[in-house]
Design an enzyme around this catalytic site. Structure first.
Site, PDB file in Angstrom:
ATOM      1  N   HIS A  29      -5.956 -19.020  40.135  1.00  0.00           N
ATOM      2  CA  HIS A  29      -6.093 -19.111  38.998  1.00  0.00           C
ATOM      3  C   HIS A  29      -6.116 -17.740  37.717  1.00  0.00           C
ATOM      4  O   HIS A  29      -5.401 -16.775  37.995  1.00  0.00           O
ATOM      5  CB  HIS A  29      -7.998 -18.663  39.103  1.00  0.00           C
ATOM      6  CG  HIS A  29      -8.234 -17.312  39.817  1.00  0.00           C
ATOM      7  ND1 HIS A  29      -8.142 -17.502  41.107  1.00  0.00           N
ATOM      8  CD2 HIS A  29      -8.851 -16.100  39.760  1.00  0.00           C
ATOM      9  CE1 HIS A  29      -8.824 -16.137  41.182  1.00  0.00           C
ATOM     10  NE2 HIS A  29      -8.556 -15.114  40.483  1.00  0.00           N
ATOM     11  N   CYS A  64      -8.320  -5.357  34.287  1.00  0.00           N
ATOM     12  CA  CYS A  64      -8.344  -6.459  34.145  1.00  0.00           C
ATOM     13  C   CYS A  64      -9.567  -7.357  35.199  1.00  0.00           C
ATOM     14  O   CYS A  64     -10.435  -7.166  34.854  1.00  0.00           O
ATOM     15  CB  CYS A  64      -7.475  -6.558  35.403  1.00  0.00           C
ATOM     16  SG  CYS A  64      -7.481  -5.842  37.295  1.00  0.00           S
ATOM     17  N   HIS A  66     -10.516 -12.447  34.448  1.00  0.00           N
ATOM     18  CA  HIS A  66     -10.403 -13.418  33.999  1.00  0.00           C
ATOM     19  C   HIS A  66     -11.413 -13.538  32.922  1.00  0.00           C
ATOM     20  O   HIS A  66     -12.089 -13.432  32.565  1.00  0.00           O
ATOM     21  CB  HIS A  66     -10.882 -14.141  35.397  1.00  0.00           C
ATOM     22  CG  HIS A  66     -11.089 -13.237  36.390  1.00  0.00           C
ATOM     23  ND1 HIS A  66     -11.493 -12.987  37.495  1.00  0.00           N
ATOM     24  CD2 HIS A  66      -9.993 -14.001  37.475  1.00  0.00           C
ATOM     25  CE1 HIS A  66     -11.237 -12.590  38.211  1.00  0.00           C
ATOM     26  NE2 HIS A  66     -10.348 -13.290  38.667  1.00  0.00           N
ATOM     27  N   GLU A  84     -14.780  -2.603  29.922  1.00  0.00           N
ATOM     28  CA  GLU A  84     -14.803  -1.798  31.201  1.00  0.00           C
ATOM     29  C   GLU A  84     -14.777  -0.422  30.671  1.00  0.00           C
ATOM     30  O   GLU A  84     -15.071   0.223  31.268  1.00  0.00           O
ATOM     31  CB  GLU A  84     -13.227  -1.841  31.774  1.00  0.00           C
ATOM     32  CG  GLU A  84     -14.286  -3.478  32.633  1.00  0.00           C
ATOM     33  CD  GLU A  84     -12.466  -3.622  33.866  1.00  0.00           C
ATOM     34  OE1 GLU A  84     -12.216  -2.878  34.358  1.00  0.00           O
ATOM     35  OE2 GLU A  84     -12.788  -4.838  33.970  1.00  0.00           O
ATOM     36  N   TYR A  99       0.578 -13.912  41.435  1.00  0.00           N
ATOM     37  CA  TYR A  99       1.075 -13.235  43.166  1.00  0.00           C
ATOM     38  C   TYR A  99      -0.739 -13.873  43.885  1.00  0.00           C
ATOM     39  O   TYR A  99      -1.721 -14.291  43.308  1.00  0.00           O
ATOM     40  CB  TYR A  99       0.314 -11.694  43.180  1.00  0.00           C
ATOM     41  CG  TYR A  99      -0.480 -11.590  43.040  1.00  0.00           C
ATOM     42  CD1 TYR A  99      -1.829 -10.497  43.527  1.00  0.00           C
ATOM     43  CD2 TYR A  99      -0.844 -10.961  40.818  1.00  0.00           C
ATOM     44  CE1 TYR A  99      -2.978 -10.260  43.078  1.00  0.00           C
ATOM     45  CE2 TYR A  99      -2.288 -11.068  41.064  1.00  0.00           C
ATOM     46  CZ  TYR A  99      -3.611 -10.248  41.548  1.00  0.00           C
ATOM     47  OH  TYR A  99      -5.257  -9.691  41.706  1.00  0.00           O
ATOM     48  N   GLU A 111      -3.857 -15.362  41.861  1.00  0.00           N
ATOM     49  CA  GLU A 111      -3.701 -15.064  40.031  1.00  0.00           C
ATOM     50  C   GLU A 111      -2.082 -15.608  39.481  1.00  0.00           C
ATOM     51  O   GLU A 111      -1.591 -15.547  39.549  1.00  0.00           O
ATOM     52  CB  GLU A 111      -4.335 -13.850  39.871  1.00  0.00           C
ATOM     53  CG  GLU A 111      -5.802 -13.843  40.326  1.00  0.00           C
ATOM     54  CD  GLU A 111      -6.272 -12.325  39.766  1.00  0.00           C
ATOM     55  OE1 GLU A 111      -7.326 -12.596  39.717  1.00  0.00           O
ATOM     56  OE2 GLU A 111      -6.027 -11.232  39.153  1.00  0.00           O
ATOM     57  N   TRP A 156      -1.835  -6.021  43.711  1.00  0.00           N
ATOM     58  CA  TRP A 156      -1.333  -6.508  41.842  1.00  0.00           C
ATOM     59  C   TRP A 156      -0.717  -5.480  41.538  1.00  0.00           C
ATOM     60  O   TRP A 156      -0.082  -5.342  40.709  1.00  0.00           O
ATOM     61  CB  TRP A 156      -2.752  -7.319  41.574  1.00  0.00           C
ATOM     62  CG  TRP A 156      -3.365  -6.269  40.904  1.00  0.00           C
ATOM     63  CD1 TRP A 156      -3.584  -5.601  39.246  1.00  0.00           C
ATOM     64  CD2 TRP A 156      -4.449  -6.238  41.440  1.00  0.00           C
ATOM     65  NE1 TRP A 156      -4.660  -5.212  39.359  1.00  0.00           N
ATOM     66  CE2 TRP A 156      -5.856  -6.165  40.621  1.00  0.00           C
ATOM     67  CE3 TRP A 156      -5.678  -6.474  42.485  1.00  0.00           C
ATOM     68  CZ2 TRP A 156      -7.418  -5.129  40.677  1.00  0.00           C
ATOM     69  CZ3 TRP A 156      -6.953  -6.661  42.268  1.00  0.00           C
ATOM     70  CH2 TRP A 156      -7.535  -5.455  42.040  1.00  0.00           C
TER      71      TRP A 156
END
Length: 173
Positions: A29, A64, A66, A84, A99, A111, A156
């Site tokens: 995704h 980070c 989506h 955030e 990854y 992702e 990641w």
């Protein structure tokens, strides 16, 4: 219910799926990672909130997440930086990478990650539902910490950080 955008290896959208289901089924995704530096060249690190669904308490890049369905990836990066870390700044798309990382709780991150880089020197006002702590750190200190304490960082970040360092070296102005 939060939805993620499923993609193929070329980042072409192939569908939508509920976020937790995508992580349970290890579906590829779309995602993004933001790396913010101050004028001294230090990276703003985030320690993920302890209650996150995976990697809670681990240190990582500035933010980070989506993108939402039909949301521009750069717009999503700006949105999430505000949500955030409590600020926004100009972002440059640096590169992307794919990854796959399996976690002990049975979830898998798979992702296609778009990486954005920016500069910011003002007030950071983190959302403590998302962020446990934060700190600016010099790149050599981060490199040493990744080597000496690899379990302190997200999966990641281990992949993206060296790519960001290389990108910075290649794109000095």
């Amino acid at each position: 219910m939060e939805t993620v955008v499923l993609v193929n290896e070329s980042d072409v959208e192939i569908g939508l799926m509920e976020k937790m289901e995508a992580h349970e089924k290890a579906m590829l995704h779309r995602a993004f990672s933001v790396f913010i530096f101050n004028r001294k060249g230090e990276l703003l690190l985030q320690q993920r909130a302890l209650r996150k669904y995976h990697s809670g308490g681990l240190w990582t890049n500035t933010c980070c997440s989506h993108p939402r369905p039909h949301e521009d990836i750069k717009a999503a990066a700006h949105r999430r930086l505000r949500e955030e870390m409590g600020f926004d700044t100009e972002l440059v798309k640096a590169f992307d990478f794919t990854y796959k990382a399996e976690f002990t709780n049975g979830l898998t991150e798979h992702e296609f990650d778009h990486v954005f880089i920016g500069t910011y020197d003002d007030l950071v006002q983190p959302n403590f539902d998302e962020v446990e702590n934060y700190a600016y750190r010099a790149l050599p200190l981060i490199e040493a910490a990744l080597k000496n304490n690899p379990d302190f960082f997200t999966e990641w970040f281990h992949i993206a950080f060296p790519k960001v360092v290389s990108w910075l070296a290649e794109n000095k102005s």
